[in-house]
Motif scaffolding. Sequence first.
Motif, PDB file in Angstrom:
ATOM      1  N   ALA A 143      21.934  10.347 -18.618  1.00  0.00           N
ATOM      2  CA  ALA A 143      20.957  10.997 -19.499  1.00  0.00           C
ATOM      3  C   ALA A 143      21.602  11.324 -20.841  1.00  0.00           C
ATOM      4  CB  ALA A 143      20.403  12.255 -18.846  1.00  0.00           C
ATOM      5  N   ASN A 144      22.836  11.804 -20.812  1.00  0.00           N
ATOM      6  CA  ASN A 144      23.543  12.131 -22.050  1.00  0.00           C
ATOM      7  C   ASN A 144      23.810  10.883 -22.893  1.00  0.00           C
ATOM      8  OD1 ASN A 144      23.612  14.773 -21.106  1.00  0.00           O
ATOM      9  ND2 ASN A 144      25.732  14.666 -20.438  1.00  0.00           N
ATOM     10  N   LEU A 145      24.172   9.788 -22.232  1.00  0.00           N
ATOM     11  CA  LEU A 145      24.488   8.552 -22.961  1.00  0.00           C
ATOM     12  C   LEU A 145      23.243   7.790 -23.410  1.00  0.00           C
ATOM     13  CD1 LEU A 145      27.536   7.142 -20.939  1.00  0.00           C
ATOM     14  CD2 LEU A 145      27.560   8.282 -23.168  1.00  0.00           C
ATOM     15  N   SER A 146      22.077   8.163 -22.906  1.00  0.00           N
ATOM     16  CA  SER A 146      20.840   7.463 -23.284  1.00  0.00           C
ATOM     17  C   SER A 146      20.520   7.645 -24.765  1.00  0.00           C
ATOM     18  CB  SER A 146      19.661   7.932 -22.421  1.00  0.00           C
ATOM     19  OG  SER A 146      19.303   9.260 -22.726  1.00  0.00           O
ATOM     20  N   ILE A 147      21.112   8.641 -25.382  1.00  0.00           N
ATOM     21  CA  ILE A 147      20.931   8.852 -26.826  1.00  0.00           C
ATOM     22  C   ILE A 147      21.638   7.737 -27.600  1.00  0.00           C
ATOM     23  CG2 ILE A 147      21.450  10.421 -28.747  1.00  0.00           C
ATOM     24  CD1 ILE A 147      21.229  12.694 -26.542  1.00  0.00           C
ATOM     25  N   GLN A 148      22.794   7.312 -27.107  1.00  0.00           N
ATOM     26  CA  GLN A 148      23.565   6.256 -27.757  1.00  0.00           C
ATOM     27  C   GLN A 148      23.080   4.859 -27.388  1.00  0.00           C
ATOM     28  OE1 GLN A 148      27.542   8.187 -26.621  1.00  0.00           O
ATOM     29  NE2 GLN A 148      28.061   6.785 -28.281  1.00  0.00           N
ATOM     30  N   HIS A 149      22.553   4.707 -26.190  1.00  0.00           N
ATOM     31  CA  HIS A 149      22.141   3.395 -25.682  1.00  0.00           C
ATOM     32  C   HIS A 149      20.684   3.462 -25.222  1.00  0.00           C
ATOM     33  CE1 HIS A 149      26.329   2.072 -25.707  1.00  0.00           C
ATOM     34  NE2 HIS A 149      26.633   3.228 -25.144  1.00  0.00           N
ATOM     35  N   SER A 150      19.808   2.859 -25.975  1.00  0.00           N
ATOM     36  CA  SER A 150      18.380   2.931 -25.671  1.00  0.00           C
ATOM     37  C   SER A 150      18.022   2.285 -24.330  1.00  0.00           C
ATOM     38  CB  SER A 150      17.568   2.294 -26.799  1.00  0.00           C
ATOM     39  OG  SER A 150      17.969   0.945 -26.986  1.00  0.00           O
TER      40      SER A 150
END
Length: 184
Positions: A143-150
């Motif tokens: 969830a945190n990395l979803s900001i960087q990777h759509s």
Amino acid sequence: MQYSALPEMIKTTLQKSKVEKLAEIAACKTFSVEELIDLTFHVDKQMGFRAAWILENIYTLHQERFLPSAGYFLTKFPLQNNMSARRHYSKILALMTKKNASLEIKNIIIDSNTGILAEIAFSWLIDKQVPVAIKSHCLNVLANLSIQHSWIKDELTQTMDFLIDKESIGFYAKVKQIRKELTR
């Protein structure tokens, strides 16, 4: 404390207070956090677990000591096979990728290959042998990395849909929380 003394100190069962004390001692300048990271891969799984527990406490209580070795930790993350150590590794990564992580940690994360970290988190998430506590931290990481990777958001939603009936009620509650975060 020198590194050579640490394996002897963690051969026996530790309690939280001793782990915190060892983290404090390990946070001194004469101790290499990278050596502690290497110790998390010890052939004795219990020693590896205890080293990972101390590492998590260094991250949470003495982050300034963890910072110079953060990149090394991220390169070792995909290699961790000790399930007990993975619990601490996944928690550290979840904390490192949080929105409120320190600027120094955010810069380290930005400069790292977060695509690989996401792939590892997904593989741990779908692995039937991985305990739910690790999966819970993996949900946070993704969830945190979803900001960087759509691409993560859709993949994570589908994976949660698939796993929701196969995991515990605690996992269900965590999925509910992550779904809320993903819609923000």
